[in-house]
Motif scaffolding. Sequence first.
Motif, PDB file in Angstrom:
ATOM      1  N   PHE A  52       0.826  -1.208   0.000  1.00 46.04           N
ATOM      2  CA  PHE A  52       0.000   0.000   0.000  1.00 46.04           C
ATOM      3  C   PHE A  52       0.860   1.258   0.000  1.00 46.04           C
ATOM      4  O   PHE A  52       0.454   2.293  -0.538  1.00 46.04           O
ATOM      5  CB  PHE A  52      -0.975  -0.026   1.174  1.00 46.04           C
ATOM      6  CG  PHE A  52      -2.233  -0.800   0.893  1.00 46.04           C
ATOM      7  CD1 PHE A  52      -3.333  -0.178   0.324  1.00 46.04           C
ATOM      8  CD2 PHE A  52      -2.321  -2.150   1.164  1.00 46.04           C
ATOM      9  CE1 PHE A  52      -4.502  -0.886   0.039  1.00 46.04           C
ATOM     10  CE2 PHE A  52      -3.479  -2.874   0.890  1.00 46.04           C
ATOM     11  CZ  PHE A  52      -4.573  -2.237   0.318  1.00 46.04           C
ATOM     12  N   VAL A  53       2.054   1.183   0.562  1.00 46.81           N
ATOM     13  CA  VAL A  53       2.990   2.309   0.455  1.00 46.81           C
ATOM     14  C   VAL A  53       3.466   2.469  -0.982  1.00 46.81           C
ATOM     15  O   VAL A  53       3.595   3.594  -1.483  1.00 46.81           O
ATOM     16  CB  VAL A  53       4.170   2.117   1.423  1.00 46.81           C
ATOM     17  CG1 VAL A  53       5.306   3.101   1.119  1.00 46.81           C
ATOM     18  CG2 VAL A  53       3.704   2.295   2.868  1.00 46.81           C
ATOM     19  N   ASP A 138      -3.862  -0.959  11.317  1.00 47.32           N
ATOM     20  CA  ASP A 138      -2.431  -0.854  11.596  1.00 47.32           C
ATOM     21  C   ASP A 138      -1.591  -1.050  10.338  1.00 47.32           C
ATOM     22  O   ASP A 138      -0.581  -0.375  10.128  1.00 47.32           O
ATOM     23  CB  ASP A 138      -2.036  -1.877  12.659  1.00 47.32           C
ATOM     24  CG  ASP A 138      -2.761  -1.635  13.977  1.00 47.32           C
ATOM     25  OD1 ASP A 138      -2.980  -0.454  14.330  1.00 47.32           O
ATOM     26  OD2 ASP A 138      -3.120  -2.624  14.639  1.00 47.32           O
ATOM     27  N   VAL A 139      -2.015  -1.977   9.488  1.00 47.75           N
ATOM     28  CA  VAL A 139      -1.277  -2.246   8.256  1.00 47.75           C
ATOM     29  C   VAL A 139      -1.342  -1.051   7.305  1.00 47.75           C
ATOM     30  O   VAL A 139      -0.341  -0.684   6.670  1.00 47.75           O
ATOM     31  CB  VAL A 139      -1.832  -3.514   7.575  1.00 47.75           C
ATOM     32  CG1 VAL A 139      -1.333  -3.626   6.144  1.00 47.75           C
ATOM     33  CG2 VAL A 139      -1.415  -4.756   8.357  1.00 47.75           C
ATOM     34  N   LEU A 140      -2.520  -0.420   7.204  1.00 51.61           N
ATOM     35  CA  LEU A 140      -2.702   0.678   6.251  1.00 51.61           C
ATOM     36  C   LEU A 140      -2.219   2.020   6.784  1.00 51.61           C
ATOM     37  O   LEU A 140      -2.150   2.995   6.020  1.00 51.61           O
ATOM     38  CB  LEU A 140      -4.179   0.784   5.863  1.00 51.61           C
ATOM     39  CG  LEU A 140      -4.778  -0.438   5.160  1.00 51.61           C
ATOM     40  CD1 LEU A 140      -6.248  -0.201   4.840  1.00 51.61           C
ATOM     41  CD2 LEU A 140      -4.002  -0.777   3.898  1.00 51.61           C
ATOM     42  N   GLY A 145      -0.404   7.658   6.178  1.00 49.05           N
ATOM     43  CA  GLY A 145       0.503   8.720   6.574  1.00 49.05           C
ATOM     44  C   GLY A 145       1.204   9.357   5.397  1.00 49.05           C
ATOM     45  O   GLY A 145       1.282  10.594   5.288  1.00 49.05           O
ATOM     46  N   TYR A 146       1.725   8.543   4.484  1.00 48.00           N
ATOM     47  CA  TYR A 146       2.419   9.101   3.315  1.00 48.00           C
ATOM     48  C   TYR A 146       1.459   9.827   2.382  1.00 48.00           C
ATOM     49  O   TYR A 146       1.815  10.826   1.751  1.00 48.00           O
ATOM     50  CB  TYR A 146       3.148   7.994   2.562  1.00 48.00           C
ATOM     51  CG  TYR A 146       4.413   7.535   3.241  1.00 48.00           C
ATOM     52  CD1 TYR A 146       5.421   8.436   3.555  1.00 48.00           C
ATOM     53  CD2 TYR A 146       4.611   6.185   3.551  1.00 48.00           C
ATOM     54  CE1 TYR A 146       6.583   8.012   4.195  1.00 48.00           C
ATOM     55  CE2 TYR A 146       5.763   5.755   4.181  1.00 48.00           C
ATOM     56  CZ  TYR A 146       6.747   6.673   4.500  1.00 48.00           C
ATOM     57  OH  TYR A 146       7.892   6.259   5.124  1.00 48.00           O
ATOM     58  N   ALA A 147       0.230   9.336   2.262  1.00 47.45           N
ATOM     59  CA  ALA A 147      -0.735   9.991   1.390  1.00 47.45           C
ATOM     60  C   ALA A 147      -1.217  11.314   1.980  1.00 47.45           C
ATOM     61  O   ALA A 147      -1.324  12.324   1.271  1.00 47.45           O
ATOM     62  CB  ALA A 147      -1.923   9.069   1.131  1.00 47.45           C
ATOM     63  N   VAL A 193       4.787  15.716  -1.793  1.00 47.86           N
ATOM     64  CA  VAL A 193       3.495  15.619  -2.474  1.00 47.86           C
ATOM     65  C   VAL A 193       2.540  14.803  -1.617  1.00 47.86           C
ATOM     66  O   VAL A 193       2.944  13.903  -0.885  1.00 47.86           O
ATOM     67  CB  VAL A 193       3.638  14.980  -3.873  1.00 47.86           C
ATOM     68  CG1 VAL A 193       4.469  15.855  -4.787  1.00 47.86           C
ATOM     69  CG2 VAL A 193       4.233  13.585  -3.778  1.00 47.86           C
ATOM     70  N   GLN A 194       1.259  15.137  -1.735  1.00 42.47           N
ATOM     71  CA  GLN A 194       0.240  14.486  -0.928  1.00 42.47           C
ATOM     72  C   GLN A 194      -0.902  13.999  -1.809  1.00 42.47           C
ATOM     73  O   GLN A 194      -1.076  14.469  -2.936  1.00 42.47           O
ATOM     74  CB  GLN A 194      -0.298  15.488   0.112  1.00 42.47           C
ATOM     75  CG  GLN A 194       0.755  15.924   1.105  1.00 42.47           C
ATOM     76  CD  GLN A 194       0.604  17.379   1.499  1.00 42.47           C
ATOM     77  OE1 GLN A 194       0.282  18.227   0.689  1.00 42.47           O
ATOM     78  NE2 GLN A 194       0.854  17.674   2.775  1.00 42.47           N
ATOM     79  N   ASN A 195      -1.643  13.070  -1.286  1.00 43.80           N
ATOM     80  CA  ASN A 195      -2.837  12.564  -1.964  1.00 43.80           C
ATOM     81  C   ASN A 195      -3.937  12.391  -0.917  1.00 43.80           C
ATOM     82  O   ASN A 195      -4.257  11.272  -0.495  1.00 43.80           O
ATOM     83  CB  ASN A 195      -2.541  11.239  -2.674  1.00 43.80           C
ATOM     84  CG  ASN A 195      -3.643  10.800  -3.611  1.00 43.80           C
ATOM     85  OD1 ASN A 195      -4.792  11.224  -3.476  1.00 43.80           O
ATOM     86  ND2 ASN A 195      -3.327   9.941  -4.561  1.00 43.80           N
TER      87      ASN A 195
END
Length: 599
Positions: A52-53, A138-140, A145-147, A193-195
Amino acid sequence: MPFTAPPAFTTRPDLTGTFGMTASTHWLATATGQAVLERGGNAFDAAVAAAFVLHVVEPHLNGPGGDLAAILATAEEPGTPVVLMGQGPAPAGASIDRFRAEGLEMVPGAGALAAAVPGAVDAWLLLLEARGTWEARDVLAFAVGYARDGHPLTPAVARSIASMAGFFLEHWPTSAALWLHADGTPPAPGELVQNPAWAAVLDELVAAGDALGPEASRADRVRAVRDAWATGRVAQQIDAFVRTPHRHSSGTDHAGVIRASDLAGFRASFESATTGTFRGTTIAKTGPWGQGPVLLEMLAILEPLPDEALDPSTALGAHTAAEAIKLAMADREASFGDTDVPLAALLAPEAIAARRALIGDRASHELRPALGSLDALPSLRTAEEYVAGVGGVGEPTALSTGDLRGDTCHLDVVDRWGNIVAATPSGGWLQSSPTIPGLGFCLGTRLQMTWLDERSPSALRPGRRPRTTLTPTLLLRDDRAVGALGSPGGDQQDQWQLLYLLRTLVGGWSPQQAIDAPAFHTTSFPGSFWPRTWEPGGLVVEDDLGDDVIRELEARGHVVTRAGARTLGRLSTVGRDPATGVVHAAANARAMQGYAAGR
């Protein structure tokens, strides 16, 4: 005669340890997977979190609207390789007649009309449900966070966005809104950058699982997340958006045919692997709905040949490997697809011996399948002929020079208990089709791998899977999984894996030495990606192969294209010695993104 001496210096060390290893095509995904292992998760928890990352940090190579193939073994059943099937089928409305009525001779390489049902998200969640130990929340969390908070854009993503900026502004305004600044300029390398739209979708999915409460099982909560993906807002917004025509790689505008009911009707699954043996090692691949069994055929053809004919660093070895690849790929074109494939006949010892006998001293410029017919293939064109007649190319996964326009990711994880997985996610690139407002991702274009001719085993058929190029590999010895590997690269994936296996299983090289060694691939078969061209006798080589070897290959009749130094092959691998518990990993350094980590 021994193999050519391996490199005295490698780009990275061969990693060894006893706890766990993660390798992938982006260091943030590798770090994420390893973080999960450090917090007590198993290899499957780690793989899902890392995957997912990858959707977030490598959006030019894969996305939530894409697909995947993975192969795994568990600590409880270490000798049973299992395929995780995340390849969605053609929508119910995707038929040859429909595409022909749109004035198309082949499925476009970009645009929502070419979308298969997204399979990646459900497949990863199935793996978490069935083999993982963590909660979806927890997995996602890493991807959320990165998005939401952002991540530094890599130069490769920045180049992809910049190359598409004009097209986005003119034809795909929803993609421009996500990827470009307000003034229409693309983001710079290193820019944060963000999403937020995708982060919000992930939050909604997690909430659907949490809504069951603590009385439900962890598996039930994950299953609720899967159901929310398939039947909720995501499916409805995809359905509504694709109904408006938009520009495709054909240069014409079309509406998509995928509907909410297509997403609701798909679930990923586990399947038995297809296996073969080579020099005492069992090689496990997907079934012939993917290209995986071509690697088994290549290795079977090469198995009894003397070692000196199998060294890819020599002219003889490179020639022999390239000719075996051509024969296997011809069989892929004539026989492979989501249909009844005569795989047992293709891999029978007498059939393999007949294929081996076709390898001569000169490079073949023909397609020579063992079974089936090539009548369903259209009049094949070279890339030069296509450009001369149409004026451009679309979005192939990797150009013959190795240049990437939209490619694939790969990740491998092994834990201290012996759980191991190799996965190749792809599709849904930011170049694939317009971004869907409110979702933060676009659809994939895997249907471009189908033909608009009913006679073909890989013909476009509603409800059938397109013949994918995604092809991870699991290695087993003495009924124990010992290695997992794979690579981006479309039609090149099994070709580059073949070179790795020859160098490690025959030459005795270490994983990092084999990954760093000079690579090549043939283009002497129809490409799987629009516009489906080929180059008879084509052989793309890294300059590192050496002038003398390259000149001899040309003298043998290969049409050689020099791709420059260190441009081809993007493998990664992990493994474990069942006798000692020692784990290992290695990753490609060519694109300056792949990394392995572990302890």
